[in-house]
Design a protein around this motif. Sequence first.
Motif, PDB file in Angstrom:
ATOM      1  N   GLY A  28      16.119  28.980  37.361  1.00  0.00           N
ATOM      2  CA  GLY A  28      15.615  30.155  38.059  1.00  0.00           C
ATOM      3  C   GLY A  28      15.719  29.965  39.993  1.00  0.00           C
ATOM      4  O   GLY A  28      16.423  29.672  40.015  1.00  0.00           O
ATOM      5  N   PHE A  29      14.789  29.104  39.904  1.00  0.00           N
ATOM      6  CA  PHE A  29      14.286  28.353  41.161  1.00  0.00           C
ATOM      7  C   PHE A  29      14.159  26.374  41.349  1.00  0.00           C
ATOM      8  O   PHE A  29      13.772  26.628  41.203  1.00  0.00           O
ATOM      9  CB  PHE A  29      13.369  28.634  41.752  1.00  0.00           C
ATOM     10  N   GLU A  34      17.887  29.776  43.913  1.00  0.00           N
ATOM     11  CA  GLU A  34      17.860  31.189  43.304  1.00  0.00           C
ATOM     12  C   GLU A  34      19.063  30.730  42.466  1.00  0.00           C
ATOM     13  O   GLU A  34      20.204  31.843  43.081  1.00  0.00           O
ATOM     14  CB  GLU A  34      17.627  32.122  43.841  1.00  0.00           C
ATOM     15  N   THR A  35      18.999  31.176  41.179  1.00  0.00           N
ATOM     16  CA  THR A  35      20.129  31.988  40.403  1.00  0.00           C
ATOM     17  C   THR A  35      20.063  33.030  39.692  1.00  0.00           C
ATOM     18  O   THR A  35      18.865  33.707  39.119  1.00  0.00           O
ATOM     19  CB  THR A  35      20.460  30.600  39.567  1.00  0.00           C
ATOM     20  N   GLN A  46      19.546  31.686  48.296  1.00  0.00           N
ATOM     21  CA  GLN A  46      18.970  30.692  49.308  1.00  0.00           C
ATOM     22  C   GLN A  46      17.442  31.931  50.139  1.00  0.00           C
ATOM     23  O   GLN A  46      17.662  31.259  51.162  1.00  0.00           O
ATOM     24  CB  GLN A  46      19.522  29.614  50.220  1.00  0.00           C
ATOM     25  N   ARG A  48      14.945  33.118  50.097  1.00  0.00           N
ATOM     26  CA  ARG A  48      13.234  32.673  50.297  1.00  0.00           C
ATOM     27  C   ARG A  48      13.318  31.070  51.402  1.00  0.00           C
ATOM     28  O   ARG A  48      12.365  31.051  51.562  1.00  0.00           O
ATOM     29  CB  ARG A  48      13.048  31.806  48.697  1.00  0.00           C
ATOM     30  N   TYR A  49      14.876  30.199  50.776  1.00  0.00           N
ATOM     31  CA  TYR A  49      14.736  29.840  51.472  1.00  0.00           C
ATOM     32  C   TYR A  49      14.462  30.012  53.066  1.00  0.00           C
ATOM     33  O   TYR A  49      14.352  29.270  53.864  1.00  0.00           O
ATOM     34  CB  TYR A  49      15.790  28.020  51.435  1.00  0.00           C
ATOM     35  N   ASP A 141      24.608  36.591  49.517  1.00  0.00           N
ATOM     36  CA  ASP A 141      24.526  35.238  48.508  1.00  0.00           C
ATOM     37  C   ASP A 141      26.079  34.653  48.180  1.00  0.00           C
ATOM     38  O   ASP A 141      27.046  35.029  49.025  1.00  0.00           O
ATOM     39  CB  ASP A 141      23.869  36.160  46.934  1.00  0.00           C
TER      40      ASP A 141
END
Length: 142
Positions: A28-29, A34-35, A46, A48-49, A141
């Motif tokens: 997941g994360f 995150e996948t 990434q 969220r990052y 992505d």
Amino acid sequence: MGSDQDLVNQLVSKLSTAFKIRDLGEPGFFLGIETVKCNDEILLSQQRYMNDILKCAGTAKCKELSTPIFTSKTVVSNTTLYDDPTQYRSLAGALQYLTITRLDLSFAVNQLCQHMHAPTVSHWDQLKRVLRYVKGTVTFDL
């Protein structure tokens, strides 16, 4: 994880003879990555990052740019040292980790990281430009 489940099972079986292994299920994360499963593909994101970096830098609502580096040949260079080199190093390092899934940032971030020992105001401006580019491409992505 792989396209041939039989090969994956064989590999896991061989690894489990030498190491203690447990199945954690679908990824997941993990470590800021995150996948996301789409059909038969997996996207590495990434996002969220990236949003965390933008918030940390105070650029979450900045104007977006379409390129991470200046495209004109005339770049004004300033030799005045940037007053907060720790902030520069922190953000440049965060951007460096971002290049795992954002290969388009590799050259620009490499340029920034070459000046971590003594960043100038010009280097800070270049870093902010990369952040503005990230803001405009946050949905990219791998």
